[in-house]
Enzyme design. Sequence first.
Site: not given
Length: 980
Positions: A693, A699, A815
């Site tokens: 998805i 990753g 982040d």
Amino acid sequence: MPFLNFPPSSLFLLFTLSFFHFFAVGLFSNVDYDILIRVKNTHLDDPDGALKDWVPNQAHTPCSWTGITCDSTNLSVLAINLTTSNIAGGFPYDFCRIPTLRNLSITVTNINGTLLSPSFSLCSHLQLLNLSSNLLVGRLPEFSPLFTQLQILDLSSNNFTGDVPLSFGQLPALRVLRLTMNLLDGPVPSVLGNLSQLTEMAIAYNPFKPSPLPSEYGNLLKLENMFISTANLTGPIPGSIGKLAMLTNLDLTFNSISGPLPDSIGGLRSIKSIQLYNNRISGELPESIGNWTSLSRLDLSQNSLTGKLPDKFAAIPLEILHLNDNFLQGEFPESLASSPHLTDLKLFNNSFSGTLPQNLGLNSPFTEIDFSSNHFEGNIPKFLCQQNRLQKFILFSNSFSGNFPESYGACDSLVYVRVEDNQLSGEVPDSFWKLPKLNSIQMSDNQFQGSIPPAISLARDLQVLLISGNNFSGQLPAEICKLKELVRFDIGRNKFTGGVPSCITELQKLQKLDMQENQFAGEIPKLVQFWKELTELNLSHNQFTGKIPPQLGDLPVLTYLDLSSNLLSGEIPEELTKLKPDQFNLSNNKLTGKVPSGLVNEQFVGSLLGNPGLCSSDLKPLNRCSKPKPSSFYVVVILSVLAFVLIGSLIWVIKFKMNLLGKSKSPWTATKFQRVGFDEEDVIPHLTKGNIIGSGGSGTVFKVNLKTGQTVAAKSLWRGHNQSDIESVFQSEVETLGRIRHANIVKLIFSCSNGEGSRILVYEYMENGSLGDVLHENKSEALSDWSKRLNIAMGAAQGLAYLHHDCVPPIIHRDVKSNNILLDAEFCPRVADFGLAKTLERQTEGNDAGVMSRIAGSYGYIAPEYGYTMKVTEKSDVYSFGVVLMELVTGKRPNDPSFGENKDIVKWVTEAALSEVEEKGLSLDEIIDEKLDPRTCEVEEIAKILDVAVLCTSALPIDRPSMRKVVEMIRDTKLPPSKS
Ligand SMILES: *[C@@H]1O[C@H](CO)[C@@H](O)[C@H](O)[C@H]1NC(C)=O
Ligand SMILES: *[C@@H]1O[C@H](CO)[C@@H](O)[C@H](O)[C@H]1NC(C)=O
């Protein structure tokens, strides 16, 4: 009459002289006066009337005007000093046409443009030129050889760019040079080494090209102050520094200086303050430091120093010594204990060992000591508060043993005490608990005993009391309820007995209350609705009896409720169905009756087990709820069925065990962060192409439908990447996410890894994907309602505020971006992706923020200071969050090509927000996302959110609000619902 005695000739002379005098003064002041009026009227914009007294007068003299200083004898203008006003316009060179002008200072105004006009040389007769804190841009001006008088030049806090011109090195009289806080991006200017008269050099806070400290600076024999913080200095400190015998202040903090300190540095004979923290200085401290006989402040923290502390320290009249965050080792030098002025001593995060000199403090008026996270052992010295000034007393994570000395019971000045994680034992002196200024007591994980005395109510400012993991006993005194400021109260894992005073619910500021693993008995206090701020309540493993107060389910921010392993009875209140599965635990009690329908879900089973009286018709392992009594025929049938089932399950159990044995060969190591009914075997087969998805920097993310019916998201970290990066991402996620719970932070459920470098993280599944995708991938109709976006802003802000302010130690996400804000089925946001997150080791030391080894974050969201200081604070997250707010309003990506060259969303929105005020340029309407349904838009609300966003993205971290403040500001933007 004496007058008449003057000879006529002298009378005439007197008359002529005064006539000339009058004429001369009139003439000069006329020129000055005209120049000043002309500059005011034609050059300067003065909207607030700062110069309103600059108007013609009878005497034709400007000497009484604002900011003007005249020579008292001939009334010529010597100085112009305009400050802190809205005066705007280009630099008024014409002021320099006043031939007598010596000092020109126009500061904290809106002077703009460049200094590149040839007219700049009109100013060559100035002695002082101060244009700090204005809006000047472009390159620095060239100084022609005519500038022979200039002694003080201050151009700090502007936006000058480029190199420092060579002509700056040819100002023969220059004593003071200040260029701090500009955007100078050439190399650190070695040419300044020619300024032989210089006493002060301040060029800090510029994004210079990485370069070493120029060895030419060793020629500045008169230099007293050198201020070059945050300027990209690299390489070693040159040996020539030792020639600066007049230097009193040296500040080279927040650079990347490496290598050892040169031995010659002992030559700084006049030095009073050395600040070199936050660099990469290595090696041992040179013996020559013993020559610093005037030094009172030494800060070498956050470097890579090794070796032992030289005995020579004793010779230095230090008041402040910070050596924390290095690799120093060995014993604390006995001689340092004789320092008569030492007030602030920070040695934390090193590898010091041995015992502390027992007379430490006897001679030193300490206010702060921090020896935490070392290997010190032995007794705590008795005298650290001998002079009754000690405020911060921080010794945690060492191996100190013995008693907590009686003497600290008289230390009225104490505010902050942390001795957790040592081997201290015995009773804490009674008088200690009631010290009036105490704000935080942290003593967990020692072997203290004794009880908490009622007098603790006198410690009225106490906010944090953490004493878990000791042998404290006795009853909890009701006086604890007088500690109205208490925010965190953790007395878990002790031997407290008796009831909990019911008044404890009056502690309205409590956020975390942990009392687990004691022997508390009696009922849980009922009036819990006062706990409006409580996020965590852990009463597990006690002997509480009675019913569960239904109001617990109504606590607005409660995210964790553990009542397991008590003797609670009665039914489960319907209200608890408002909590989520991993947020409560009622197992191992004596609860009875039917499980409320809202909790009938397999995920809740683990939190309900061990209550034999509980029943549910649908939840498997629980008893079925009562049904009609079976007749004897049925009894036989049921018994045989039971026997059958028993045998069946026996076989199944044996199989299962064998399976387990087989599995023990499995190379996977797994961690479950909540009770889950699956393991890696159930997840890994689903990590297939068809289930992908998304994929991010670290990753690939898969959607996994488990056998249990649960859907989860599994992230498999890239393999083949740099394995240490993968490992650090994996560790960050596990260490940060694994230990926190908040409604706006994604939940990590499970992680597993194997020896071949595979690292898998399993999270709760978020139906609506990431905010970034929804906004930018043509799915934004889902967010056409402004109030939904506002809720997302609020939720994400709360999540970040929790990380920054409620986690100990605080966590910086590093982040923050729209792609890392996930949305559940109701579009509630959860902050995700903690692969770059860092914990800030200390919560109290504002200055000791982390320095990171590499830039983290995503393009378009990175705070400007990040690029060149590598210094990370919570404020960098605030900046990134401001960018997300701008995305929410505009629907545009941070680097949308439509902004034009060299512009990003921050510049674009900031300009629009400013021009809205000035009523020109882009208007607000033009930047609001056109996909927002205008009927849902409260323009006033949107404008306020933009203000918050602009504030969050301020260039200087210090100007940005904290996330807690951001939450408040967003809350304040919400208008009361309109009636229409
Ligand atoms: C100065 O630079 C800062 C940071 O780049 C920027 O935000 C600000 O708008 C600039 N000001 C001017 C007047 O150029
Ligand atoms: C609930 O508490 C019990 C006992 O305290 C513990 O064994 C169990 O793991 C907990 N369950 C969950 C879902 O956390």
